[in-house]
Enzyme design. Structure first.
Site, PDB file in Angstrom:
ATOM      1  CG  HIS A 104      36.066  42.312  42.518  1.00 13.67           C
ATOM      2  ND1 HIS A 104      34.704  42.086  42.493  1.00 13.67           N
ATOM      3  CD2 HIS A 104      36.576  41.425  43.417  1.00 13.67           C
ATOM      4  CE1 HIS A 104      34.405  41.120  43.331  1.00 13.67           C
ATOM      5  NE2 HIS A 104      35.523  40.695  43.908  1.00 13.67           N
ATOM      6  CG  HIS A 106      40.397  39.259  45.041  1.00 13.90           C
ATOM      7  ND1 HIS A 106      40.069  39.630  46.317  1.00 13.90           N
ATOM      8  CD2 HIS A 106      39.243  38.844  44.461  1.00 13.90           C
ATOM      9  CE1 HIS A 106      38.770  39.431  46.512  1.00 13.90           C
ATOM     10  NE2 HIS A 106      38.245  38.954  45.398  1.00 13.90           N
TER      11      HIS A 106
HETATM   12  P1  AMP Z   1      34.752  38.491  46.161  1.00 17.30           P
HETATM   13  O1  AMP Z   1      34.379  37.630  47.340  1.00 17.30           O
HETATM   14  O2  AMP Z   1      35.701  37.849  45.187  1.00 17.30           O
HETATM   15  O3  AMP Z   1      33.499  39.030  45.504  1.00 17.30           O
HETATM   16  O4  AMP Z   1      35.565  39.713  46.760  1.00 17.30           O
HETATM   17  C1  AMP Z   1      34.947  40.830  47.325  1.00 17.30           C
HETATM   18  C2  AMP Z   1      35.965  41.521  48.173  1.00 17.30           C
HETATM   19  O5  AMP Z   1      35.493  42.828  48.446  1.00 17.30           O
HETATM   20  C3  AMP Z   1      36.211  40.857  49.538  1.00 17.30           C
HETATM   21  O6  AMP Z   1      37.588  40.474  49.631  1.00 17.30           O
HETATM   22  C4  AMP Z   1      35.845  41.940  50.539  1.00 17.30           C
HETATM   23  O7  AMP Z   1      36.703  41.971  51.651  1.00 17.30           O
HETATM   24  C5  AMP Z   1      35.963  43.202  49.701  1.00 17.30           C
HETATM   25  N1  AMP Z   1      35.139  44.323  50.147  1.00 17.30           N
HETATM   26  C6  AMP Z   1      33.829  44.301  50.487  1.00 17.30           C
HETATM   27  N2  AMP Z   1      33.411  45.543  50.842  1.00 17.30           N
HETATM   28  C7  AMP Z   1      34.496  46.358  50.712  1.00 17.30           C
HETATM   29  C8  AMP Z   1      34.728  47.754  50.932  1.00 17.30           C
HETATM   30  N3  AMP Z   1      33.751  48.572  51.363  1.00 17.30           N
HETATM   31  N4  AMP Z   1      35.961  48.250  50.689  1.00 17.30           N
HETATM   32  C9  AMP Z   1      36.959  47.437  50.267  1.00 17.30           C
HETATM   33  N5  AMP Z   1      36.798  46.118  50.034  1.00 17.30           N
HETATM   34  C10 AMP Z   1      35.601  45.574  50.269  1.00 17.30           C
END
Ligand code: AMP
Ligand code: ZN
Length: 141
Positions: A104, A106
């Site tokens: 993903h 951001h």
């Molecule tokens: P990363 O730490 O770069 O892997 O980012 C993962 C992101 O996913 C974090 O910013 C979390 O807040 C977000 N996240 C985790 N679970 C969910 C969810 N159910 N819906 C939306 N975002 C999420």
């Protein structure tokens, strides 16, 4: 393309509609939704629909699709939320701060004084140090 999926992955569950999200858009290869723990208002995610953990294993055309989706979201963020700036950020592996091992990008709107740690100070490095790493990297291309 058959999309790989992992049963206990939170983003695979969102793609499958098994858990809710604040969906912004989706297409054949990608989905975008609001981050549930935003670092700033408007923090959103552009996500591959298939489960590929990191940038080194995702097919290039899927990565391109995720980047295109991130651009669409960034444009909407800029037009509608009018932030001071936008960072696109993508983590690979726990050492890079990746908490969800499903690729993903951001989209992070920036505000003056938000103190997010993207605006790092460069450190002084000898040219020889850069050159040594350059040789090692080129050998991998
Ligand atoms: P990363 O730490 O770069 O892997 O980012 C993962 C992101 O996913 C974090 O910013 C979390 O807040 C977000 N996240 C985790 N679970 C969910 C969810 N159910 N819906 C939306 N975002 C999420
Ligand atoms: Zn997944």
């Amino acid at each position: 393309m058959t999309l790989p999926a992992v049963a206990d992955c939170v983003f695979c569950k969102i793609v499958a509609g098994q858990i809710p999200c604040f969906k912004l858009l989706e297409d054949d290869a990608t989905i975008a939704f609001m981050d549930i723990n935003p670092v700033n208002p408007g923090h959103a995610l552009a996500v591959a629909k298939g489960h590929w953990p990191t940038v080194d294993v995702i097919p290039a055309e899927v990565l391109a699709a995720v980047a295109t989706t991130a651009q669409r979201i960034a444009k909407a963020v800029m037009a509608k939320l009018r932030p001071d700036g936008v960072n696109l950020m993508q983590a690979n592996g726990p050492g890079a701060g990746q908490s969800v091992p499903h690729l993903h990008i951001h989209i992070i709107p920036r505000r003056p004084g938000d103190d997010l740690l993207f605006n790092w100070q460069p450190r002084a490095v000898e040219r020889a140090e850069i050159e040594a790493v350059w040789h090692r990297l080129k050998a991998g291309l």
